[in-house]
Write a protein that holds these residues in place. Structure first.
Motif, PDB file in Angstrom:
ATOM      1  N   GLN A 197      68.704  12.269  78.328  1.00  0.00           N
ATOM      2  CA  GLN A 197      68.196  13.436  77.614  1.00  0.00           C
ATOM      3  C   GLN A 197      67.455  12.959  76.374  1.00  0.00           C
ATOM      4  N   ASN A 198      66.148  12.824  76.483  1.00  0.00           N
ATOM      5  CA  ASN A 198      65.402  12.442  75.297  1.00  0.00           C
ATOM      6  C   ASN A 198      64.387  13.531  74.971  1.00  0.00           C
ATOM      7  N   GLY A 199      63.995  13.579  73.740  1.00  0.00           N
ATOM      8  CA  GLY A 199      63.101  14.634  73.287  1.00  0.00           C
ATOM      9  C   GLY A 199      63.887  15.678  72.521  1.00  0.00           C
ATOM     10  N   PRO A 200      63.189  16.668  72.014  1.00  0.00           N
ATOM     11  CA  PRO A 200      63.867  17.670  71.186  1.00  0.00           C
ATOM     12  C   PRO A 200      64.864  18.501  71.991  1.00  0.00           C
ATOM     13  N   PHE A 201      65.967  18.798  71.360  1.00  0.00           N
ATOM     14  CA  PHE A 201      67.005  19.604  71.992  1.00  0.00           C
ATOM     15  C   PHE A 201      66.579  21.066  72.005  1.00  0.00           C
ATOM     16  N   SER A 202      66.857  21.728  73.101  1.00  0.00           N
ATOM     17  CA  SER A 202      66.636  23.168  73.205  1.00  0.00           C
ATOM     18  C   SER A 202      67.829  23.761  73.926  1.00  0.00           C
ATOM     19  N   PRO A 203      68.462  24.767  73.348  1.00  0.00           N
ATOM     20  CA  PRO A 203      69.618  25.362  74.029  1.00  0.00           C
ATOM     21  C   PRO A 203      69.247  26.005  75.364  1.00  0.00           C
ATOM     22  N   ASP A 204      67.966  26.278  75.582  1.00  0.00           N
ATOM     23  CA  ASP A 204      67.519  26.900  76.833  1.00  0.00           C
ATOM     24  C   ASP A 204      67.673  25.975  78.031  1.00  0.00           C
ATOM     25  N   ILE A 205      67.730  24.667  77.806  1.00  0.00           N
ATOM     26  CA  ILE A 205      67.801  23.732  78.931  1.00  0.00           C
ATOM     27  C   ILE A 205      69.222  23.517  79.420  1.00  0.00           C
ATOM     28  N   PHE A 206      70.179  24.101  78.727  1.00  0.00           N
ATOM     29  CA  PHE A 206      71.570  23.800  79.043  1.00  0.00           C
ATOM     30  C   PHE A 206      72.337  25.091  79.305  1.00  0.00           C
ATOM     31  N   ASP A 207      72.645  25.347  80.552  1.00  0.00           N
ATOM     32  CA  ASP A 207      73.450  26.496  80.957  1.00  0.00           C
ATOM     33  C   ASP A 207      74.873  25.980  81.175  1.00  0.00           C
ATOM     34  N   ARG A 208      75.761  26.269  80.227  1.00  0.00           N
ATOM     35  CA  ARG A 208      77.115  25.714  80.272  1.00  0.00           C
ATOM     36  C   ARG A 208      77.867  26.065  81.546  1.00  0.00           C
ATOM     37  N   THR A 209      77.752  27.301  81.995  1.00  0.00           N
ATOM     38  CA  THR A 209      78.486  27.720  83.196  1.00  0.00           C
ATOM     39  C   THR A 209      78.013  26.939  84.418  1.00  0.00           C
ATOM     40  N   THR A 210      76.711  26.847  84.588  1.00  0.00           N
ATOM     41  CA  THR A 210      76.163  26.114  85.731  1.00  0.00           C
ATOM     42  C   THR A 210      76.527  24.636  85.633  1.00  0.00           C
ATOM     43  N   TYR A 211      76.442  24.066  84.429  1.00  0.00           N
ATOM     44  CA  TYR A 211      76.775  22.653  84.241  1.00  0.00           C
ATOM     45  C   TYR A 211      78.238  22.398  84.588  1.00  0.00           C
ATOM     46  N   ARG A 212      79.127  23.282  84.124  1.00  0.00           N
ATOM     47  CA  ARG A 212      80.557  23.110  84.403  1.00  0.00           C
ATOM     48  C   ARG A 212      80.817  23.204  85.909  1.00  0.00           C
TER      49      ARG A 212
END
Length: 182
Positions: A69-84
């Motif tokens: 994961q490089n580059g600026p962080f954006s909360p839009d790229i991370f769906d916690r439910t789907t990731y879990r």
């Protein structure tokens, strides 16, 4: 389906053709690249890639996930439910998670790493490592664990290179067509 194939082509989750120095299979993930219309598309590609890897003769040593994961962080790229849910899928696979390497250059990804260590469970957490720094520095960290960084679909500068993935998809489609039309 076409949506599944588009998700696979996004390069967010892809197998690597090589193994690490310990002979373990390698998978590359990158949240920024994951594209899906519905989480089921992501689950299907994770399942498909994992099952293809399990077919290989060297699958008994386990699987190592390299998350870059490089580059600026954006909360839009991370769906916690789907990731879990995706991480929970790994607990169902007949291949053990032998390692998890989380590479990042934005300090805000530390929060994601914190959640990931909770989700993966105690046994996998003991095998998980974080690598913070530029893509160049992260590659050196991965090399110290025997991961062939030249096979990663990301350059030293952090630019995506999915040419190996495109070739792998074409090869898989050709194999499938040969099975369907002998």
């Amino acid at each position: 389906s076409d949506e599944d194939l588009d998700s696979l082509r996004s390069g967010g989750f892809q197998p690597l053709s090589s193994t690490d120095k310990g002979g373990r299979l390698l998978v590359f993930e990158r949240f920024q690249n994951v594209r899906y219309k519905n989480p089921i598309n992501l689950f299907r590609i994770v399942w498909y890639v994992s099952m293809v890897l399990i077919e290989r003769s060297d699958s008994s040593r386990g699987l190592v996930v390299v998350s870059f994961q490089n580059g600026p962080f954006s909360p839009d790229i991370f769906d916690r439910t789907t990731y879990r849910q995706t991480i929970n899928m790994f607990k169902l696979f007949p291949i053990k998670l032998a390692g998890y390497h989380f590479c990042f250059d934005d300090i805000r990804f530390r929060m994601v790493w914190g959640l990931a260590t909770i989700y993966i469970g105690k046994e996998a957490r003991l095998k998980a490592r974080e690598h913070e720094g530029t893509p160049f520095e992260c590659r050196y960290g991965l090399m110290s664990y025997g991961i062939p960084v030249d096979d990663l679909p990301i350059t030293v500068e952090g630019v995506d290179d999915n040419s190996a993935l495109v070739q792998w998809i074409e090869d898989r489609q050709r194999e499938q067509n040969e099975l369907d039309n002998p």
